[in-house]
Design an enzyme around this catalytic site. Structure first.
Site, PDB file in Angstrom:
ATOM      1  N   GLU A   1       0.831  -1.212   0.000  1.00 34.17           N
ATOM      2  CA  GLU A   1       0.000   0.000   0.000  1.00 34.17           C
ATOM      3  C   GLU A   1       0.868   1.266   0.000  1.00 34.17           C
ATOM      4  OE1 GLU A   1      -2.480  -1.617   3.261  1.00 34.17           O
ATOM      5  OE2 GLU A   1      -4.171  -1.016   2.005  1.00 34.17           O
TER       6      GLU A   1
ATOM      7  N   GLU B   1      -4.145  -9.883   3.680  1.00 34.38           N
ATOM      8  CA  GLU B   1      -5.234  -9.464   4.573  1.00 34.38           C
ATOM      9  C   GLU B   1      -6.353 -10.502   4.723  1.00 34.38           C
ATOM     10  OE1 GLU B   1      -3.395  -7.326   3.007  1.00 34.38           O
ATOM     11  OE2 GLU B   1      -3.392  -5.384   4.007  1.00 34.38           O
TER      12      GLU B   1
HETATM   13  N1  COA Z   1       4.301  -7.893  12.268  1.00 33.30           N
HETATM   14  C1  COA Z   1       5.099  -8.062  13.324  1.00 33.30           C
HETATM   15  N2  COA Z   1       6.250  -8.762  13.295  1.00 33.30           N
HETATM   16  C2  COA Z   1       6.610  -9.282  12.118  1.00 33.30           C
HETATM   17  C3  COA Z   1       5.831  -9.152  10.961  1.00 33.30           C
HETATM   18  C4  COA Z   1       4.634  -8.406  11.065  1.00 33.30           C
HETATM   19  N3  COA Z   1       3.837  -8.201  10.017  1.00 33.30           N
HETATM   20  N4  COA Z   1       6.425  -9.801   9.946  1.00 33.30           N
HETATM   21  C5  COA Z   1       7.556 -10.341  10.455  1.00 33.30           C
HETATM   22  N5  COA Z   1       7.669 -10.019  11.758  1.00 33.30           N
HETATM   23  C6  COA Z   1       8.730 -10.412  12.691  1.00 33.30           C
HETATM   24  C7  COA Z   1       8.670 -11.886  13.023  1.00 33.30           C
HETATM   25  O1  COA Z   1       7.731 -12.114  14.062  1.00 33.30           O
HETATM   26  C8  COA Z   1      10.093 -12.143  13.446  1.00 33.30           C
HETATM   27  O2  COA Z   1      10.273 -11.657  14.754  1.00 33.30           O
HETATM   28  P1  COA Z   1      11.111 -12.564  15.840  1.00 33.30           P
HETATM   29  O3  COA Z   1      12.490 -12.661  15.255  1.00 33.30           O
HETATM   30  O4  COA Z   1      11.035 -11.745  17.087  1.00 33.30           O
HETATM   31  O5  COA Z   1      10.408 -13.867  15.883  1.00 33.30           O
HETATM   32  C9  COA Z   1      10.892 -11.246  12.512  1.00 33.30           C
HETATM   33  O6  COA Z   1       9.987 -10.246  12.048  1.00 33.30           O
HETATM   34  C10 COA Z   1      11.473 -11.970  11.321  1.00 33.30           C
HETATM   35  O7  COA Z   1      10.404 -12.631  10.660  1.00 33.30           O
HETATM   36  P2  COA Z   1      10.403 -14.220  10.338  1.00 33.30           P
HETATM   37  O8  COA Z   1       8.981 -14.660  10.300  1.00 33.30           O
HETATM   38  O9  COA Z   1      11.329 -14.925  11.274  1.00 33.30           O
HETATM   39  O10 COA Z   1      11.048 -14.186   8.890  1.00 33.30           O
HETATM   40  P3  COA Z   1      10.807 -15.284   7.739  1.00 33.30           P
HETATM   41  O11 COA Z   1      11.749 -14.918   6.651  1.00 33.30           O
HETATM   42  O12 COA Z   1      10.856 -16.647   8.289  1.00 33.30           O
HETATM   43  O13 COA Z   1       9.295 -15.036   7.244  1.00 33.30           O
HETATM   44  C11 COA Z   1       7.437 -13.718   6.450  1.00 33.30           C
HETATM   45  C12 COA Z   1       8.972 -13.823   6.624  1.00 33.30           C
HETATM   46  C13 COA Z   1       7.163 -12.345   5.843  1.00 33.30           C
HETATM   47  C14 COA Z   1       6.957 -14.824   5.534  1.00 33.30           C
HETATM   48  C15 COA Z   1       6.739 -13.855   7.815  1.00 33.30           C
HETATM   49  O14 COA Z   1       7.438 -13.029   8.762  1.00 33.30           O
HETATM   50  C16 COA Z   1       5.306 -13.431   7.800  1.00 33.30           C
HETATM   51  O15 COA Z   1       4.456 -14.168   7.314  1.00 33.30           O
HETATM   52  N6  COA Z   1       5.004 -12.235   8.358  1.00 33.30           N
HETATM   53  C17 COA Z   1       3.650 -11.731   8.442  1.00 33.30           C
HETATM   54  C18 COA Z   1       3.173 -11.143   7.137  1.00 33.30           C
HETATM   55  C19 COA Z   1       1.789 -10.583   7.299  1.00 33.30           C
HETATM   56  O16 COA Z   1       0.811 -11.304   7.408  1.00 33.30           O
HETATM   57  N7  COA Z   1       1.685  -9.232   7.380  1.00 33.30           N
HETATM   58  C20 COA Z   1       0.451  -8.559   7.694  1.00 33.30           C
HETATM   59  C21 COA Z   1      -0.172  -8.026   6.462  1.00 33.30           C
HETATM   60  S1  COA Z   1      -1.711  -7.227   6.811  1.00 33.30           S
END
Ligand code: COA
Length: 239
Positions: free
Chosen positions: A115, A135
């Site tokens: 966005e 979302e």
């Molecule tokens: N909100 C808060 N924290 C987030 C985040 C988010 N949207 N996305 C990633 N993080 C944090 C993780 O919790 C992790 O924190 P930690 O090290 O304290 O556990 C850190 O960032 C690294 O992320 P991680 O998940 O370990 O990396 P990855 O490479 O394995 O996976 C993603 C990356 C993007 C696939 C995964 O983090 C994810 O699915 N995030 C959420 C995406 C999402 O749904 N966003 C909201 C959209 S409305």
């Protein structure tokens, strides 16, 4: 400009650089980031020395992995949320800045990340970028204009496919559907964006601003209204 916690703001050669700076959390967009962005975008908008704005993400893994999910679970009531949006309408400022904004996109570009990118005028991605609108899986719809801005950039079909199915796409597909203008190697991302910014900033800032207004505002008008707008803005420039 004041000290920020989750944003870095720098100004160099008439370019304003805004860096989302929560790399440990993949630059997830939280309330602090909203407040700091609101402040910095207003400042950039009003600073005559800034002719072009560059938006990028800190760290290796992400431009922005969407809204901060830890805060999502503690969301305020809709009434408070609406009041905050009114007072800190960061998306309103984003969309109404008359200066050109260029997004440098790498790694995860998800949810609010897309966005923010859509609020920019030119989007350059590195080869490692991936784009998604997660979302639906959270039982929400985009809250920062995505349901309107994404289809205006990529058209109804791809926007709805990404939104409804949650399918993520890689940089090459994003380029093919025109979600981004160009894809470049990671090391070339910032230099490419800076080259574009440098070529823009050589021109008169008023002319640039009117050209952006003609295109952006015109897209929400009929062709004849848009032509009128173009003529009106053109006349202002001659006066
Ligand atoms: N909100 C808060 N924290 C987030 C985040 C988010 N949207 N996305 C990633 N993080 C944090 C993780 O919790 C992790 O924190 P930690 O090290 O304290 O556990 C850190 O960032 C690294 O992320 P991680 O998940 O370990 O990396 P990855 O490479 O394995 O996976 C993603 C990356 C993007 C696939 C995964 O983090 C994810 O699915 N995030 C959420 C995406 C999402 O749904 N966003 C909201 C959209 S409305």
């Amino acid at each position: 400009m004041g000290d920020f916690e989750v944003i870095i703001y720098e100004k160099k050669d008439n370019k304003g650089y805004i860096t989302l700076n929560r790399p440990k959390f993949l630059n997830a967009y939280n309330i602090k980031m909203r407040d700091e962005l609101y402040y910095v975008l207003a400042a950039v908008r009003d600073d005559p020395e800034v002719k072009v704005v560059i938006l990028k993400g800190a760290g290796e893994k992400a431009f922005c992995a969407g809204a901060d999910l830890t805060e999502f679970l503690t969301a305020p009531s809709p009434v408070i949320a609406r009041q905050v949006r009114f007072e800190r309408d960061v998306w309103g400022i984003f969309l109404n800045i008359r200066k050109p904004m260029i997004a440098a996109l790498h790694g995860y570009v998800l949810g609010s990340g897309i966005e923010m990118a859509m609020c920019c005028d030119i989007r350059i991605a590195s080869e490692d970028a991936q784009f998604g609108v997660p979302e639906m899986g959270l039982g929400i719809i985009p809250a920062a204009g995505g349901s309107q801005t994404i289809p205006r950039v990529v058209g109804r079909g791809y926007a709805l496919e990404m939104l409804l199915s949650g399918r993520w796409i890689k940089a090459d597909e994003a380029e093919r559907i025109k979600m981004v203008n160009h894809v470049v190697p990671r090391t070339e991302l910032l230099p490419t964006v800076e080259r574009i910014a440098d070529s823009i900033k050589t021109f008169d800032h008023m002319t640039i601003s009117y050209a952006k207004q003609a295109v952006v505002n015109g897209l929400d008008m009929t062709l004849s209204q848009g032509l009128e707008l173009e003529a009106k803005l053109g006349k202002f420039l001659l006066n």
